[in-house]
Design a protein around this motif. Structure first.
Motif, PDB file in Angstrom:
ATOM      1  N   GLY A 114      12.300  24.346  66.543  1.00  0.00           N
ATOM      2  CA  GLY A 114      12.968  24.690  65.331  1.00  0.00           C
ATOM      3  C   GLY A 114      11.995  23.968  64.411  1.00  0.00           C
ATOM      4  N   TYR A 115      11.121  23.197  64.594  1.00  0.00           N
ATOM      5  CA  TYR A 115      10.449  22.349  63.597  1.00  0.00           C
ATOM      6  C   TYR A 115       9.127  23.272  63.250  1.00  0.00           C
ATOM      7  N   VAL A 116       8.835  23.167  61.802  1.00  0.00           N
ATOM      8  CA  VAL A 116       7.727  24.050  61.075  1.00  0.00           C
ATOM      9  C   VAL A 116       6.734  23.251  60.528  1.00  0.00           C
ATOM     10  N   PRO A 117       5.208  23.350  60.602  1.00  0.00           N
ATOM     11  CA  PRO A 117       4.430  22.586  59.741  1.00  0.00           C
ATOM     12  C   PRO A 117       4.613  22.775  58.358  1.00  0.00           C
ATOM     13  N   VAL A 118       4.394  21.509  57.737  1.00  0.00           N
ATOM     14  CA  VAL A 118       4.507  21.481  56.332  1.00  0.00           C
ATOM     15  C   VAL A 118       3.391  20.759  55.690  1.00  0.00           C
ATOM     16  N   GLY A 119       2.404  20.250  56.481  1.00  0.00           N
ATOM     17  CA  GLY A 119       1.143  19.644  56.150  1.00  0.00           C
ATOM     18  C   GLY A 119       0.359  18.825  57.021  1.00  0.00           C
ATOM     19  N   TYR A 120      -0.308  18.077  56.600  1.00  0.00           N
ATOM     20  CA  TYR A 120      -1.364  17.039  57.398  1.00  0.00           C
ATOM     21  C   TYR A 120      -1.314  15.875  56.920  1.00  0.00           C
ATOM     22  N   TRP A 121      -1.521  14.985  58.007  1.00  0.00           N
ATOM     23  CA  TRP A 121      -1.424  13.325  57.292  1.00  0.00           C
ATOM     24  C   TRP A 121      -2.583  12.863  58.368  1.00  0.00           C
ATOM     25  N   ARG A 122      -3.142  11.673  57.879  1.00  0.00           N
ATOM     26  CA  ARG A 122      -3.880  10.694  58.933  1.00  0.00           C
ATOM     27  C   ARG A 122      -3.403   9.338  58.541  1.00  0.00           C
TER      28      ARG A 122
ATOM     29  N   THR B  71      12.980   6.516  75.725  1.00  0.00           N
ATOM     30  CA  THR B  71      13.455   5.906  74.396  1.00  0.00           C
ATOM     31  C   THR B  71      13.012   6.775  73.046  1.00  0.00           C
ATOM     32  N   VAL B  72      13.633   6.486  71.974  1.00  0.00           N
ATOM     33  CA  VAL B  72      13.531   6.988  70.809  1.00  0.00           C
ATOM     34  C   VAL B  72      13.993   6.354  69.444  1.00  0.00           C
ATOM     35  N   THR B  73      13.424   6.240  68.373  1.00  0.00           N
ATOM     36  CA  THR B  73      13.709   5.332  67.306  1.00  0.00           C
ATOM     37  C   THR B  73      13.963   6.364  66.078  1.00  0.00           C
ATOM     38  N   VAL B  74      15.260   6.280  65.644  1.00  0.00           N
ATOM     39  CA  VAL B  74      15.817   6.858  64.541  1.00  0.00           C
ATOM     40  C   VAL B  74      15.569   6.087  63.354  1.00  0.00           C
ATOM     41  N   ALA B  75      15.094   7.012  62.323  1.00  0.00           N
ATOM     42  CA  ALA B  75      15.272   6.236  60.892  1.00  0.00           C
ATOM     43  C   ALA B  75      15.769   7.321  60.053  1.00  0.00           C
ATOM     44  N   ALA B  76      16.885   6.822  59.345  1.00  0.00           N
ATOM     45  CA  ALA B  76      17.577   7.687  58.406  1.00  0.00           C
ATOM     46  C   ALA B  76      18.116   6.870  57.165  1.00  0.00           C
ATOM     47  N   PRO B  77      17.680   6.691  55.969  1.00  0.00           N
ATOM     48  CA  PRO B  77      16.467   7.473  55.532  1.00  0.00           C
ATOM     49  C   PRO B  77      15.184   7.125  56.034  1.00  0.00           C
ATOM     50  N   TYR B  78      14.293   8.056  55.866  1.00  0.00           N
ATOM     51  CA  TYR B  78      12.846   7.581  56.392  1.00  0.00           C
ATOM     52  C   TYR B  78      12.047   7.463  55.039  1.00  0.00           C
ATOM     53  N   ALA B  79      11.426   6.143  55.049  1.00  0.00           N
ATOM     54  CA  ALA B  79      10.808   5.952  53.782  1.00  0.00           C
ATOM     55  C   ALA B  79       9.262   6.436  53.949  1.00  0.00           C
ATOM     56  N   VAL B  80       9.033   7.544  53.489  1.00  0.00           N
ATOM     57  CA  VAL B  80       7.698   8.562  53.713  1.00  0.00           C
ATOM     58  C   VAL B  80       6.603   7.581  52.557  1.00  0.00           C
ATOM     59  N   PRO B  81       5.504   7.398  53.234  1.00  0.00           N
ATOM     60  CA  PRO B  81       4.472   6.924  52.206  1.00  0.00           C
ATOM     61  C   PRO B  81       4.047   7.841  51.244  1.00  0.00           C
ATOM     62  N   GLU B  82       3.654   7.432  50.208  1.00  0.00           N
ATOM     63  CA  GLU B  82       2.879   8.132  49.231  1.00  0.00           C
ATOM     64  C   GLU B  82       2.157   9.134  49.536  1.00  0.00           C
ATOM     65  N   ALA B  83       2.419  10.459  49.119  1.00  0.00           N
ATOM     66  CA  ALA B  83       1.443  11.467  49.207  1.00  0.00           C
ATOM     67  C   ALA B  83       1.855  12.277  50.590  1.00  0.00           C
ATOM     68  N   TYR B  84       2.697  11.763  51.490  1.00  0.00           N
ATOM     69  CA  TYR B  84       3.060  12.281  52.677  1.00  0.00           C
ATOM     70  C   TYR B  84       3.762  13.396  52.353  1.00  0.00           C
ATOM     71  N   PRO B  85       3.230  14.700  53.083  1.00  0.00           N
ATOM     72  CA  PRO B  85       3.614  15.902  52.698  1.00  0.00           C
ATOM     73  C   PRO B  85       4.808  16.183  53.226  1.00  0.00           C
ATOM     74  N   ALA B  86       5.648  15.687  53.071  1.00  0.00           N
ATOM     75  CA  ALA B  86       7.303  15.934  53.275  1.00  0.00           C
ATOM     76  C   ALA B  86       8.247  15.346  52.088  1.00  0.00           C
ATOM     77  N   PRO B  87       9.616  16.110  51.833  1.00  0.00           N
ATOM     78  CA  PRO B  87      10.267  15.557  51.013  1.00  0.00           C
ATOM     79  C   PRO B  87      10.897  14.179  51.048  1.00  0.00           C
ATOM     80  N   ALA B  88      11.053  13.504  50.263  1.00  0.00           N
ATOM     81  CA  ALA B  88      11.889  12.374  50.378  1.00  0.00           C
ATOM     82  C   ALA B  88      13.216  12.673  50.619  1.00  0.00           C
ATOM     83  N   GLY B  89      14.014  11.783  51.224  1.00  0.00           N
ATOM     84  CA  GLY B  89      15.469  11.847  51.720  1.00  0.00           C
ATOM     85  C   GLY B  89      15.518  12.566  52.856  1.00  0.00           C
ATOM     86  N   THR B  90      14.800  12.485  53.847  1.00  0.00           N
ATOM     87  CA  THR B  90      14.685  12.904  55.133  1.00  0.00           C
ATOM     88  C   THR B  90      14.961  11.924  56.264  1.00  0.00           C
ATOM     89  N   GLY B  91      15.383  12.405  57.385  1.00  0.00           N
ATOM     90  CA  GLY B  91      15.531  11.466  58.609  1.00  0.00           C
ATOM     91  C   GLY B  91      14.415  11.635  59.216  1.00  0.00           C
TER      92      GLY B  91
END
Length: 177
Positions: free
Chosen positions: A147-155, A72-92
């Motif tokens: 092809g994925y690259v690290p952009v930060g950390y989250w807990r 299984t896999v679940t896709v979300a696009a757009p992805y509602a990133v939490p505040e301060a999440y280290p990735a840009p808004a407007g991603t899947g």
């Protein structure tokens, strides 16, 4: 989808009549090795209600072999990133990428990853963001090789580890690089 061992697997969206309990059991089995190694992924213990909630936040795909749920896999696009999440808004994004332990090494995980990325591109997004345990070195390496690259950390409050946040850029026009 055809697996590396030649078996055919059907991929289709989760539909009315599909069992959330059955999906939850697959997630528990698929993530049990991580839990045994001390990394408590939410999918290793989430309740049926949690699974239903997570399904409602995206587009869930099932991989079935002769009617048996094997991935299984679940896709979300757009992805509602939490505040301060280290990735840009407007991603899947995608989550609950899981393959039954008996199907590891067959290419099913790669095919589900490709399905998720293609769906995100079809929905018009040029970036995919995910996160996973920074301690899951083999899993992080698997994503890096794709092809994925690290952009930060989250807990997250539902896990016992720090997550590495990974981003993949897609070519213009929504194609995977």
């Amino acid at each position: 989808m055809r697996l590396g061992n030649g078996e055919l697997v059907e991929a289709r969206p989760f539909a009315e009549g599909d069992s959330v309990a059955r999906l939850t059991r697959l997630l528990h089995r698929a993530y049990s090795d991580h839990a045994a190694e001390g990394r408590v992924f939410f999918a290793s213990y989430q309740s049926v209600e949690d699974t239903a909630h997570r399904l409602g936040r995206g587009e869930c795909w099932l991989a079935l072999r002769a009617g048996e749920l094997v991935g299984t896999v679940t896709v979300a696009a757009p992805y509602a990133v939490p505040e301060a999440y280290p990735a840009p808004a407007g991603t899947g994004s995608f989550w609950q990428l899981a393959v039954g332990p008996e199907y590891r090494g067959t290419g099913l995980g790669q095919q589900l990853l490709t399905l998720a990325e293609e769906r995100i591109a079809e929905l018009g997004f040029s970036q995919v963001v995910i996160d996973t345990s920074a301690e899951a070195v083999e899993l992080v390496g698997w994503y890096l090789r794709r092809g994925y690259v690290p952009v930060g950390y989250w807990r997250w409050g539902v896990t016992n580890y720090e997550s590495v946040v990974l981003l993949k850029e897609m070519e213009s026009g929504g194609h995977i690089q």
